[in-house]
Design a protein around this motif. Sequence first.
Motif, PDB file in Angstrom:
ATOM      1  N   VAL A   4       0.833  -1.203   0.000  1.00  0.00           N
ATOM      2  CA  VAL A   4       0.000   0.000   0.000  1.00  0.00           C
ATOM      3  C   VAL A   4       0.870   1.257   0.000  1.00  0.00           C
ATOM      4  N   ILE A  18      -6.357   4.092  -1.655  1.00  0.00           N
ATOM      5  CA  ILE A  18      -5.363   3.023  -1.716  1.00  0.00           C
ATOM      6  C   ILE A  18      -5.219   2.476  -0.302  1.00  0.00           C
ATOM      7  N   ASP A  19      -5.508   1.205  -0.112  1.00  0.00           N
ATOM      8  CA  ASP A  19      -5.537   0.653   1.244  1.00  0.00           C
ATOM      9  C   ASP A  19      -5.398  -0.867   1.174  1.00  0.00           C
ATOM     10  N   THR A  20      -5.231  -1.500   2.346  1.00  0.00           N
ATOM     11  CA  THR A  20      -5.307  -2.957   2.394  1.00  0.00           C
ATOM     12  C   THR A  20      -6.781  -3.361   2.341  1.00  0.00           C
TER      13      THR A  20
END
Length: 370
Positions: free
Chosen positions: A61, A86-88
């Motif tokens: 990430v 934008i991330d897990t």
Amino acid sequence: MTHVSTEQLQIIGSPLAPMSVIACAGSGKTFTAVRRLAQMRRQLGNNRGRVALLSFSNVAVNTFKQEYRQLTLEAPVGSCHDRVEIDTLDSFITSNVLRPHAYRTMGAQQAAFLVMGGEAFLNGFKFNTDTYPREITTMQLGVDNGEFYFYYADNDKARRLNTVYASGIVSRLGRIGAYTHNLGRYWCHRTLADQPAILRAFAHRYPHILIDEAQDIGSAHEAIVEQLIGAGCQISLIGDPNQGIYEFAGANGAFLTRYGQRPEVNALSLTRNYRSVPAILDLANRLSTRADTADRAAPSTTHGAFFVPYRNADREKLVAAFQTSVAALDLKPSRSAVLCRARDMADRLAGNRGAPGQGTVKSLAQAAII
């Protein structure tokens, strides 16, 4: 990588539609995924929907965020690069589903919260097994024919629990608003199923989601992704089934492989390796039964990869064989390596004794050594 390949351009510029990309190692996946993200947001124009790029580790990430930030700095003035996330994957469902909405499905009076296993009250939520009671944090979650089941690992073997018994403990824990890492996926799915308005709002807010390292999608994540697809969210996957590292948790790359076979999904690939020399890629192709091509030319110096099966009793012979091979080929020891999958094995081969304790004890011991 010195140029944008035809395969990469095809992925970056594809129309807004579900996509499955099988990408080999070293194929410029980060480069391609970030630019695909920017192109998707650009194609949406003034639509207020957000595009999400998700992965499975904070390292990935952070890399994506840094690359995307640099890309937006270089973009022309007025380009549309906002309304992206934008991330897990787990953090994404936690912030959008678990924390704000799961408590209603859980029957709790407060917002849902994650427990790590050290909380004293968890002693009342252990589950019985054939041997001894185990911590709730060791309870795993799976999906079989669309139904959730619970299990635990016992000497690398999965032991299923009685579903009624296990779900009773999970529900009792849920009534105080608590969930573990594994059970969070269970409650996310339950919440989206029990609260269809939340599912519709979720899909409306995120009409397009791109999931990186999609070979690591396990059965519980797959069930959640299918809910989003059913609600109208367009999902794109990118990954390599041969690079899966969570097969023990049910993530064997099968979902990624099957997804590209759906009629509404555009199946593409990245087959050019920009990282490895031809000799190493040849070995990888033999092991994975792929036919990827190397962008790099064979170097003038001697290179090679050695795949050696061995028994634990012959571990010392393995190290000796490596040293003999390095010397015979006149390789530089400082640029040669034995690769191990587990840290414990790497420490054993290197002769390391391991960390001197943990926490404060470890810090004090290391300070004394220094």
